[in-house]
Write a protein that holds these residues in place. Structure first.
Motif, PDB file in Angstrom:
ATOM      1  N   SER A 153       4.899  -1.893 -16.305  1.00  0.00           N
ATOM      2  CA  SER A 153       6.350  -2.173 -15.508  1.00  0.00           C
ATOM      3  C   SER A 153       7.632  -1.441 -16.018  1.00  0.00           C
ATOM      4  O   SER A 153       7.555  -1.249 -17.283  1.00  0.00           O
ATOM      5  CB  SER A 153       6.317  -3.707 -15.150  1.00  0.00           C
ATOM      6  N   HIS A 189      -0.576  -0.632 -14.958  1.00  0.00           N
ATOM      7  CA  HIS A 189       0.433   0.077 -15.247  1.00  0.00           C
ATOM      8  C   HIS A 189       1.566  -0.688 -15.854  1.00  0.00           C
ATOM      9  O   HIS A 189       1.736  -1.667 -15.685  1.00  0.00           O
ATOM     10  CB  HIS A 189       1.047   0.429 -13.572  1.00  0.00           C
ATOM     11  N   GLN A 229      -0.335   1.854  -1.936  1.00  0.00           N
ATOM     12  CA  GLN A 229       0.947   1.444  -1.498  1.00  0.00           C
ATOM     13  C   GLN A 229       0.983  -0.080  -1.823  1.00  0.00           C
ATOM     14  O   GLN A 229       2.028  -0.566  -2.444  1.00  0.00           O
ATOM     15  CB  GLN A 229       1.092   1.259   0.201  1.00  0.00           C
ATOM     16  N   LEU A 241       3.552  -3.698  -8.345  1.00  0.00           N
ATOM     17  CA  LEU A 241       4.419  -3.198  -9.617  1.00  0.00           C
ATOM     18  C   LEU A 241       5.798  -3.543  -9.546  1.00  0.00           C
ATOM     19  O   LEU A 241       6.397  -3.786 -10.389  1.00  0.00           O
ATOM     20  CB  LEU A 241       4.048  -1.809  -9.779  1.00  0.00           C
ATOM     21  N   GLU A 242       6.355  -3.084  -8.153  1.00  0.00           N
ATOM     22  CA  GLU A 242       7.702  -3.441  -7.799  1.00  0.00           C
ATOM     23  C   GLU A 242       8.115  -4.870  -7.802  1.00  0.00           C
ATOM     24  O   GLU A 242       9.267  -5.326  -8.328  1.00  0.00           O
ATOM     25  CB  GLU A 242       7.830  -2.679  -6.376  1.00  0.00           C
ATOM     26  N   THR A 287      -0.782  -1.336  -4.522  1.00  0.00           N
ATOM     27  CA  THR A 287      -0.536  -1.436  -6.112  1.00  0.00           C
ATOM     28  C   THR A 287       1.094  -1.066  -6.303  1.00  0.00           C
ATOM     29  O   THR A 287       1.281  -1.713  -7.509  1.00  0.00           O
ATOM     30  CB  THR A 287      -1.467  -0.152  -6.655  1.00  0.00           C
ATOM     31  N   ASP A 288       1.610  -0.121  -5.700  1.00  0.00           N
ATOM     32  CA  ASP A 288       2.998   0.017  -5.824  1.00  0.00           C
ATOM     33  C   ASP A 288       3.910  -1.082  -5.804  1.00  0.00           C
ATOM     34  O   ASP A 288       4.764  -1.580  -6.353  1.00  0.00           O
ATOM     35  CB  ASP A 288       3.582   1.189  -5.136  1.00  0.00           C
TER      36      ASP A 288
END
Ligand code: PMP
Length: 303
Positions: free
Chosen positions: A303, A301, A80, A86-87, A82-83
């Motif tokens: 983006s 990741h 969560q 990224l968000e 990590t996401d």
């Protein structure tokens, strides 16, 4: 320009706060938050290169390890968070920048009781970062040895990246007073530990040497990467007990950190290190570090 002006955040900036993206003006923490009242919390500083989060796993792992050290239960899973990073990077359109992820113990009573708080709070800020001048990266920087010793590992382990940075700030004040931006901190036994916000390396007779973990230091993500890059070049790497004399007698020195990246050190306590210029091994490792970033590092990741 007054210094304060540089720090007025872009009003369009969005902050991730406890699961929601909010405008920076609305990203507020209570005066009863134990992170503020007692420095009771943890943080990570993470780089974004080319829109990718650098060494994500290493930073996330250390964040949870720091939390464990303080018996702090982060109310989100590593996936969560990590996401969430990224968000936040994506919504703010960050390509080259810096992420600050913080978990505080949360709102509680005025006593220090750490388990009488409502719930830990997590927030994520994205911003720009420039630690030192380009000239320092080119020609090297001067540092001092601080008289403030690094925290004893059995008091507050430097391996915990906590919100209590007063030990580091006291040494940083010494550095600034001496006209420098970094200071080498010794541990309670007189061995080199690290700098106020960076890890420290020397090069002596072809060996890359840095304080061993038991000397009491943050196990820097950049430190670990530089050790890997040096070994890849077949350079011998020692994690050892280093004295101030070892620095005085070294051929080269440099610091590493997420904000600082890799910066040569050419003077300590007004003494030249080596010939007073960034050395060949330092330059090679800086080039390897830049190449690693260019190739996408641990890939993180997109983006
Ligand atoms: N030591 C200290 C005390 C730090 O605060 C930091 C991070 N700024 C470092 C070392 C370097 O760690 P990293 O490479 O993970 O940023």
């Amino acid at each position: 320009m007054p210094i304060a002006d540089e720090y007025i955040p872009n009003p369009n900036l969005k902050i991730w706060l406890d699961g929601k993206l909010v405008p920076v003006q609305d990203a507020k923490i209570s005066v009863y938050d134990h992170g503020l009242l007692y420095g009771d919390g943890i943080f990570e500083g993470i780089r974004v290169y080319n829109g990718r989060i650098f060494e994500t796993k290493a930073h996330i792992d250390r964040f949870y390890l720091s939390a464990k050290g303080l018996r702090l239960d982060i109310p989100f899973t590593p996936a969560q968070l990590t996401d969430a990073m990224l968000e936040t990077v994506k919504v703010n359109g960050v390509k080259e920048g810096y992420i600050r992820m913080v978990c505080t113990r949360g709102v509680g009573t005025l006593g220090i009781h750490p388990f009488r708080t409502v719930s830990p709070s997590v927030f994520i800020i994205t911003d720009r970062i420039a630690m030192f001048s380009p000239e320092m990266y080119e020609n090297g920087m001067a540092v001092i040895t601080a008289s403030t010793i690094r925290n004893h590992p059995n008091a507050l382990s430097p391996q915990i990246k906590s919100l209590n940075y007063l030990n580091n700030i006291l040494a940083k004040i010494e550095a600034i007073d001496a006209g420098c931006l970094e200071a080498v901190m010794l541990n309670h036994e007189g061995f080199v530990a690290e700098c106020t916000g960076d890890n420290f390396f020397i090069v002596s007779r072809g060996r890359v040497r840095t304080p061993a973990p038991h000397c009491g230091l943050l196990l820097g993500v950049t430190r670990n990467l530089i050790i890997r890059l040096a070994r890849k070049r077949n350079l011998p790497v020692d994690e050892a007990e280093l004295t101030r004399f070892d620095i005085y007698a070294a051929d080269e020195a440099f610091i590493t950190g997420t904000g600082a990246e890799v910066c040569p050190v050419v003077e300590i306590d007004k003494r030249k290190i080596g010939d007073g210029k960034p050395g060949p091994i330092t330059r090679q490792l800086i080039a390897d570090f830049r190449q690693y970033i260019k190739e996408g590092g641990d890939l993180g990741h997109a983006s």
